[in-house]
Design a protein around this motif. Structure first.
Motif, PDB file in Angstrom:
ATOM      1  N   ILE A  34      64.868  65.202  53.886  1.00 35.74           N
ATOM      2  CA  ILE A  34      64.306  65.497  52.556  1.00 35.74           C
ATOM      3  C   ILE A  34      65.417  65.539  51.515  1.00 35.74           C
ATOM      4  CG2 ILE A  34      63.160  67.257  51.150  1.00 35.74           C
ATOM      5  CD1 ILE A  34      61.499  67.957  53.693  1.00 35.74           C
ATOM      6  N   THR A  71      62.609  63.753  41.645  1.00 35.96           N
ATOM      7  CA  THR A  71      61.563  64.559  42.274  1.00 35.96           C
ATOM      8  C   THR A  71      60.381  64.750  41.334  1.00 35.96           C
ATOM      9  OG1 THR A  71      62.474  66.739  41.607  1.00 35.96           O
ATOM     10  CG2 THR A  71      63.250  65.790  43.709  1.00 35.96           C
ATOM     11  N   TYR A  74      58.509  61.400  41.507  1.00 33.50           N
ATOM     12  CA  TYR A  74      57.740  61.290  42.746  1.00 33.50           C
ATOM     13  C   TYR A  74      56.446  62.105  42.670  1.00 33.50           C
ATOM     14  CZ  TYR A  74      56.504  60.744  47.588  1.00 33.50           C
ATOM     15  OH  TYR A  74      55.823  60.419  48.731  1.00 33.50           O
ATOM     16  N   GLY A  75      56.506  63.272  42.088  1.00 33.78           N
ATOM     17  CA  GLY A  75      55.316  64.104  41.949  1.00 33.78           C
ATOM     18  C   GLY A  75      54.264  63.510  41.035  1.00 33.78           C
ATOM     19  N   ASP A 102      54.460  69.764  44.146  1.00 36.31           N
ATOM     20  CA  ASP A 102      55.175  70.122  45.377  1.00 36.31           C
ATOM     21  C   ASP A 102      56.547  69.460  45.475  1.00 36.31           C
ATOM     22  OD1 ASP A 102      53.137  71.772  46.328  1.00 36.31           O
ATOM     23  OD2 ASP A 102      52.111  70.106  47.308  1.00 36.31           O
ATOM     24  N   TRP A 103      56.862  68.573  44.531  1.00 35.97           N
ATOM     25  CA  TRP A 103      58.137  67.854  44.569  1.00 35.97           C
ATOM     26  C   TRP A 103      59.046  68.161  43.385  1.00 35.97           C
ATOM     27  CZ3 TRP A 103      53.393  65.923  45.845  1.00 35.97           C
ATOM     28  CH2 TRP A 103      53.227  65.566  47.190  1.00 35.97           C
ATOM     29  N   THR A 105      61.529  69.632  41.474  1.00 35.22           N
ATOM     30  CA  THR A 105      62.572  70.625  41.755  1.00 35.22           C
ATOM     31  C   THR A 105      63.088  71.317  40.499  1.00 35.22           C
ATOM     32  OG1 THR A 105      64.244  68.875  41.794  1.00 35.22           O
ATOM     33  CG2 THR A 105      63.289  69.560  43.925  1.00 35.22           C
ATOM     34  N   PRO A 112      61.896  69.737  48.097  1.00 32.43           N
ATOM     35  CA  PRO A 112      60.524  69.247  47.930  1.00 32.43           C
ATOM     36  C   PRO A 112      59.758  69.335  49.250  1.00 32.43           C
ATOM     37  CG  PRO A 112      62.111  67.640  47.112  1.00 32.43           C
ATOM     38  CD  PRO A 112      62.887  68.702  47.818  1.00 32.43           C
ATOM     39  N   LYS A 113      58.459  69.183  49.160  1.00 35.52           N
ATOM     40  CA  LYS A 113      57.562  69.279  50.312  1.00 35.52           C
ATOM     41  C   LYS A 113      57.850  68.200  51.367  1.00 35.52           C
ATOM     42  CE  LYS A 113      52.586  68.797  51.043  1.00 35.52           C
ATOM     43  NZ  LYS A 113      51.307  68.703  50.331  1.00 35.52           N
ATOM     44  N   THR A 114      58.162  67.001  50.919  1.00 32.95           N
ATOM     45  CA  THR A 114      58.414  65.857  51.798  1.00 32.95           C
ATOM     46  C   THR A 114      59.564  65.042  51.208  1.00 32.95           C
ATOM     47  OG1 THR A 114      56.935  64.361  50.588  1.00 32.95           O
ATOM     48  CG2 THR A 114      55.942  65.660  52.388  1.00 32.95           C
ATOM     49  N   ILE A 116      61.241  61.963  49.258  1.00 29.18           N
ATOM     50  CA  ILE A 116      60.739  61.181  48.133  1.00 29.18           C
ATOM     51  C   ILE A 116      61.045  59.695  48.297  1.00 29.18           C
ATOM     52  CG2 ILE A 116      60.771  63.149  46.557  1.00 29.18           C
ATOM     53  CD1 ILE A 116      63.349  61.943  45.309  1.00 29.18           C
TER      54      ILE A 116
END
Length: 177
Positions: A34, A71, A74-75, A102-103, A105, A112-114, A116
């Protein structure tokens, strides 16, 4: 093909994870991927990856947010570039920076959650053995790289230099059209 990619990454992590430096603020290979994905998206310059990884490790150790623009993107769009109404690539809007996902930052603590993106070996290796730079801020230099800073005052000067470069580039583009 996807299964071969997964296996290659798992094999690489099995090789690199045991050789990581002590004291990292990540506790699993998944967290390394991540963080490496954020490093990967922050720079295309191979030589900057260990420095950016070191900066992010320092921020995490200090309890600071990563505050990484990729991030946010990506979200919003799962990493696809953002465009304005004229179809030109654009920067982030304040409303997007302030939007919690969730991404993002800028809005969440930690990672982040996962991932990117699918980070390469160099980004993963940089996260597992980052430079110790003391830098906690960075901004694009407008030429493909970044300007790094240890203090907010130094960072603010770098941001001002980048904004000036941006304005000059816009003026050059308008003059050339």
């Amino acid at each position: 093909l996807v299964e071969r990619m997964r296996k290659a990454q798992a094999d690489m992590l099995a090789d690199l994870w045991p050789r990581r430096v002590e004291g990292l603020p990540i506790s699993t290979p998944e967290e390394a991927v991540i963080l490496a994905s954020v490093v990967e998206k922050e720079t295309g310059i191979a030589g900057e990856r260990p420095q950016i990884a070191g900066l992010f490790v320092t921020r995490l150790k200090r309890g600071m947010r990563l505050e990484s623009d990729p991030t946010i993107i990506y979200g919003i769009s799962r990493g696809e570039p953002l465009y304005n109404r004229r179809g030109e690539r654009r920067t982030l809007y304040r409303s997007e920076i302030d939007r919690k996902t969730d991404w993002n930052t800028y809005q969440i603590d930690g990672l982040p959650k996962t991932p990117i993106c699918n980070p390469g070996r160099e980004a993963i290796a940089a996260v597992l053995n980052p430079d110790e730079t003391g830098h906690i801020f960075f901004v694009a230099d407008g030429k493909g790289g970044h300007l790094f800073a240890k203090t907010l005052a130094e960072h603010n000067r770098n941001v001002a230099a980048y904004r000036k470069y941006e304005r000059e580039e816009i003026q050059r583009e308008r003059a050339g059209k």
